[in-house]
Design an enzyme around this catalytic site. Structure first.
Site, PDB file in Angstrom:
ATOM      1  N   LYS A  60       0.834  -1.207   0.000  1.00  0.00           N
ATOM      2  CA  LYS A  60       0.000   0.000   0.000  1.00  0.00           C
ATOM      3  C   LYS A  60       0.873   1.264   0.000  1.00  0.00           C
ATOM      4  O   LYS A  60       0.663   2.174  -0.798  1.00  0.00           O
ATOM      5  CB  LYS A  60      -0.936   0.004   1.220  1.00  0.00           C
ATOM      6  CG  LYS A  60      -1.858  -1.203   1.280  1.00  0.00           C
ATOM      7  CD  LYS A  60      -2.775  -1.168   2.506  1.00  0.00           C
ATOM      8  CE  LYS A  60      -2.088  -1.328   3.832  1.00  0.00           C
ATOM      9  NZ  LYS A  60      -1.412  -2.628   4.041  1.00  0.00           N
ATOM     10  N   ARG A  65      11.712  -5.424   4.666  1.00  0.00           N
ATOM     11  CA  ARG A  65      11.440  -3.974   4.536  1.00  0.00           C
ATOM     12  C   ARG A  65      12.404  -3.153   5.403  1.00  0.00           C
ATOM     13  O   ARG A  65      12.702  -3.498   6.540  1.00  0.00           O
ATOM     14  CB  ARG A  65      10.010  -3.673   4.978  1.00  0.00           C
ATOM     15  CG  ARG A  65       9.780  -2.174   5.123  1.00  0.00           C
ATOM     16  CD  ARG A  65       8.350  -1.782   5.208  1.00  0.00           C
ATOM     17  NE  ARG A  65       7.620  -2.426   6.269  1.00  0.00           N
ATOM     18  CZ  ARG A  65       6.296  -2.369   6.387  1.00  0.00           C
ATOM     19  NH1 ARG A  65       5.583  -1.713   5.500  1.00  0.00           N
ATOM     20  NH2 ARG A  65       5.691  -2.979   7.380  1.00  0.00           N
ATOM     21  N   ARG A  74      11.025  -1.710  11.000  1.00  0.00           N
ATOM     22  CA  ARG A  74       9.918  -1.376  11.888  1.00  0.00           C
ATOM     23  C   ARG A  74       9.798  -2.419  12.991  1.00  0.00           C
ATOM     24  O   ARG A  74       9.854  -3.614  12.730  1.00  0.00           O
ATOM     25  CB  ARG A  74       8.602  -1.308  11.087  1.00  0.00           C
ATOM     26  CG  ARG A  74       8.266   0.111  10.668  1.00  0.00           C
ATOM     27  CD  ARG A  74       7.113   0.202   9.740  1.00  0.00           C
ATOM     28  NE  ARG A  74       5.913  -0.526  10.117  1.00  0.00           N
ATOM     29  CZ  ARG A  74       4.795  -0.530   9.416  1.00  0.00           C
ATOM     30  NH1 ARG A  74       4.724   0.177   8.305  1.00  0.00           N
ATOM     31  NH2 ARG A  74       3.752  -1.230   9.790  1.00  0.00           N
ATOM     32  N   ARG A 111     -10.186   0.230   8.278  1.00  0.00           N
ATOM     33  CA  ARG A 111      -9.659  -1.087   8.582  1.00  0.00           C
ATOM     34  C   ARG A 111     -10.661  -1.959   9.325  1.00  0.00           C
ATOM     35  O   ARG A 111     -10.367  -3.110   9.632  1.00  0.00           O
ATOM     36  CB  ARG A 111      -8.453  -0.900   9.501  1.00  0.00           C
ATOM     37  CG  ARG A 111      -7.156  -1.406   8.944  1.00  0.00           C
ATOM     38  CD  ARG A 111      -6.104  -0.970   9.943  1.00  0.00           C
ATOM     39  NE  ARG A 111      -4.875  -1.659   9.757  1.00  0.00           N
ATOM     40  CZ  ARG A 111      -3.826  -1.130   9.132  1.00  0.00           C
ATOM     41  NH1 ARG A 111      -3.879   0.059   8.606  1.00  0.00           N
ATOM     42  NH2 ARG A 111      -2.719  -1.818   9.055  1.00  0.00           N
ATOM     43  N   ARG A 152      -0.701  -9.377  13.134  1.00  0.00           N
ATOM     44  CA  ARG A 152      -1.263  -8.369  12.216  1.00  0.00           C
ATOM     45  C   ARG A 152      -2.075  -9.063  11.117  1.00  0.00           C
ATOM     46  O   ARG A 152      -3.123  -8.580  10.708  1.00  0.00           O
ATOM     47  CB  ARG A 152      -0.142  -7.520  11.595  1.00  0.00           C
ATOM     48  CG  ARG A 152       0.403  -6.472  12.565  1.00  0.00           C
ATOM     49  CD  ARG A 152       1.763  -5.961  12.166  1.00  0.00           C
ATOM     50  NE  ARG A 152       1.789  -5.280  10.890  1.00  0.00           N
ATOM     51  CZ  ARG A 152       2.906  -5.065  10.183  1.00  0.00           C
ATOM     52  NH1 ARG A 152       4.077  -5.488  10.646  1.00  0.00           N
ATOM     53  NH2 ARG A 152       2.844  -4.434   9.037  1.00  0.00           N
TER      54      ARG A 152
HETATM   55  P1  AP5 Z   1       4.828  -1.497   1.919  1.00  0.00           P
HETATM   56  O1  AP5 Z   1       4.511  -0.682   0.710  1.00  0.00           O
HETATM   57  O2  AP5 Z   1       5.447  -0.819   3.093  1.00  0.00           O
HETATM   58  O3  AP5 Z   1       3.552  -2.350   2.354  1.00  0.00           O
HETATM   59  P2  AP5 Z   1       2.234  -1.890   3.112  1.00  0.00           P
HETATM   60  O4  AP5 Z   1       1.076  -2.609   2.501  1.00  0.00           O
HETATM   61  O5  AP5 Z   1       2.153  -0.402   3.164  1.00  0.00           O
HETATM   62  O6  AP5 Z   1       2.543  -2.537   4.509  1.00  0.00           O
HETATM   63  P3  AP5 Z   1       2.370  -2.010   5.982  1.00  0.00           P
HETATM   64  O7  AP5 Z   1       3.066  -3.017   6.850  1.00  0.00           O
HETATM   65  O8  AP5 Z   1       2.813  -0.578   6.126  1.00  0.00           O
HETATM   66  O9  AP5 Z   1       0.850  -2.111   6.174  1.00  0.00           O
HETATM   67  P4  AP5 Z   1       0.124  -2.261   7.474  1.00  0.00           P
HETATM   68  O10 AP5 Z   1      -1.270  -2.044   7.029  1.00  0.00           O
HETATM   69  O11 AP5 Z   1       0.377  -3.496   8.246  1.00  0.00           O
HETATM   70  O12 AP5 Z   1       0.799  -1.136   8.407  1.00  0.00           O
HETATM   71  P5  AP5 Z   1       0.401   0.351   8.780  1.00  0.00           P
HETATM   72  O13 AP5 Z   1       1.639   1.152   8.819  1.00  0.00           O
HETATM   73  O14 AP5 Z   1      -0.735   0.824   7.945  1.00  0.00           O
HETATM   74  O15 AP5 Z   1       5.775  -2.685   1.398  1.00  0.00           O
HETATM   75  C1  AP5 Z   1       6.393  -3.601   2.279  1.00  0.00           C
HETATM   76  C2  AP5 Z   1       7.775  -3.971   1.712  1.00  0.00           C
HETATM   77  O16 AP5 Z   1       7.623  -4.686   0.479  1.00  0.00           O
HETATM   78  C3  AP5 Z   1       8.683  -2.784   1.385  1.00  0.00           C
HETATM   79  O17 AP5 Z   1       9.977  -3.121   1.750  1.00  0.00           O
HETATM   80  C4  AP5 Z   1       8.568  -2.581  -0.116  1.00  0.00           C
HETATM   81  O18 AP5 Z   1       9.768  -2.088  -0.684  1.00  0.00           O
HETATM   82  C5  AP5 Z   1       8.256  -4.001  -0.605  1.00  0.00           C
HETATM   83  N1  AP5 Z   1       7.282  -4.013  -1.698  1.00  0.00           N
HETATM   84  C6  AP5 Z   1       6.071  -3.407  -1.646  1.00  0.00           C
HETATM   85  N2  AP5 Z   1       5.398  -3.623  -2.790  1.00  0.00           N
HETATM   86  C7  AP5 Z   1       6.205  -4.389  -3.571  1.00  0.00           C
HETATM   87  C8  AP5 Z   1       6.059  -4.948  -4.862  1.00  0.00           C
HETATM   88  N3  AP5 Z   1       4.938  -4.747  -5.565  1.00  0.00           N
HETATM   89  N4  AP5 Z   1       7.066  -5.682  -5.371  1.00  0.00           N
HETATM   90  C9  AP5 Z   1       8.174  -5.886  -4.646  1.00  0.00           C
HETATM   91  N5  AP5 Z   1       8.390  -5.374  -3.407  1.00  0.00           N
HETATM   92  C10 AP5 Z   1       7.405  -4.631  -2.869  1.00  0.00           C
HETATM   93  O19 AP5 Z   1      -0.177   0.152  10.248  1.00  0.00           O
HETATM   94  C11 AP5 Z   1       0.659  -0.222  11.327  1.00  0.00           C
HETATM   95  C12 AP5 Z   1      -0.175  -0.375  12.599  1.00  0.00           C
HETATM   96  O20 AP5 Z   1      -0.835   0.868  12.904  1.00  0.00           O
HETATM   97  C13 AP5 Z   1      -1.318  -1.410  12.527  1.00  0.00           C
HETATM   98  O21 AP5 Z   1      -0.871  -2.708  12.811  1.00  0.00           O
HETATM   99  C14 AP5 Z   1      -2.276  -0.855  13.586  1.00  0.00           C
HETATM  100  O22 AP5 Z   1      -1.852  -1.190  14.879  1.00  0.00           O
HETATM  101  C15 AP5 Z   1      -2.146   0.649  13.430  1.00  0.00           C
HETATM  102  N6  AP5 Z   1      -3.143   1.192  12.491  1.00  0.00           N
HETATM  103  C16 AP5 Z   1      -2.901   1.758  11.264  1.00  0.00           C
HETATM  104  N7  AP5 Z   1      -4.044   2.132  10.682  1.00  0.00           N
HETATM  105  C17 AP5 Z   1      -5.043   1.796  11.545  1.00  0.00           C
HETATM  106  C18 AP5 Z   1      -6.459   1.906  11.486  1.00  0.00           C
HETATM  107  N8  AP5 Z   1      -7.075   2.426  10.414  1.00  0.00           N
HETATM  108  N9  AP5 Z   1      -7.174   1.440  12.547  1.00  0.00           N
HETATM  109  C19 AP5 Z   1      -6.582   0.916  13.615  1.00  0.00           C
HETATM  110  N10 AP5 Z   1      -5.241   0.763  13.733  1.00  0.00           N
HETATM  111  C20 AP5 Z   1      -4.480   1.208  12.704  1.00  0.00           C
END
Ligand code: AP5
Length: 212
Positions: free
Chosen positions: A13, A125, A158, A86, A169
């Protein structure tokens, strides 16, 4: 254009948002980034959020929704919501916020990635401490190990990318977030893309679907 990016942890994402932000000129609102910023600034909200994030759980709906509404009010023009909604509660709250702001969503993009790809992406990552740029030790290594190509900041792993927290997660995603795919399907707003592909290919598919 107003878009939502939906998908499991590590589906890409944040990576896709960085590309679409440039090509479509949209603001990028990541609730994960907003919450990590609150933690970094030692705010009361950040202190509360940290305990949930460290365990791989979800931060309570009211806190996140408040943060998103506050942010949306400051934005003129299009945006990408990454990681919000979410839960079904958040999806319904978003509908109400949009109604208050007299806005509508153009599309909800569901990044469908397989588990083995997700695990590999999260394990490798690396994130820049200064500018938040994303790297991956195999898929997208920085030129100099541990150093950001864009701003020379330090790269870090992270804390919630460890094996046990990733497992939790994923469990939380399947229980709370996956069901809202159906919510948007019923509203005829869902676009599903194969997120195992490279981010650039995923972006091309999305732009083409918008006739861009
Ligand atoms: P990346 O692009 O970082 O993936 P992502 O989908 O953004 O993953 P996240 O781990 O950030 O998502 P998440 O939803 O778990 O975490 P968030 O920060 O939102 O890519 C990952 C890796 O893969 C990178 O190294 C990249 O280079 C590589 N990559 C990506 N795409 C690729 C491709 N196509 N090909 C090759 N390589 C690729 O949330 C964290 C925490 O915050 C949650 O667990 C929760 O506790 C809290 N939180 C956040 N939002 C909410 C909400 N709305 N409600 C409640 N709690 C929340």
């Amino acid at each position: 254009m107003k878009l939502v990016l939906l998908g499991p942890p590590g589906a890409g994402k944040g990576s896709l948002a960085a590309l679409l932000k440039k090509s479509l000129g949209l603001a990028h609102i990541s609730t994960g980034d907003l919450l990590r910023e609150e933690i970094k600034n030692h705010t009361a909200l950040g202190q509360e959020a940290k305990s949930y994030i460290d365990q791989g759980g979800l931060v309570p709906d009211e806190l996140v929704t408040r943060l998103v509404e506050h942010k949306l009010k400051t934005i003129q023009g299009g945006y990408l919501l990454d990681g919000f909604p979410r839960t079904e509660r958040q999806a319904k709250d978003l509908d109400q916020i949009l109604a208050r702001l007299k806005q509508t969503l153009d599309s909800v993009i569901y990044l469908n990635a397989t588990l083995s790809v997700i695990i590999d992406r999260l394990a490798g990552r690396r994130v820049c401490k200064s500018c938040g740029a994303l790297f991956h030790i195999k898929n997208k290594p920085s030129q100099k190990e541990g150093i950001c190509d864009l701003c020379q900041g330090q790269l870090y792993q992270r804390p919630d990318d460890n094996e046990a927290t990733v497992k939790e997660r994923m469990r939380v995603y399947l229980e709370n977030t996956k069901p809202i795919i159906h919510y948007y399907e019923e509203q005829n707003r869902l676009m599903t893309v194969d997120a195992d592909k490279d981010s650039e290919d995923v972006e091309k598919i999305i732009l083409k679907s918008f006739d861009l």
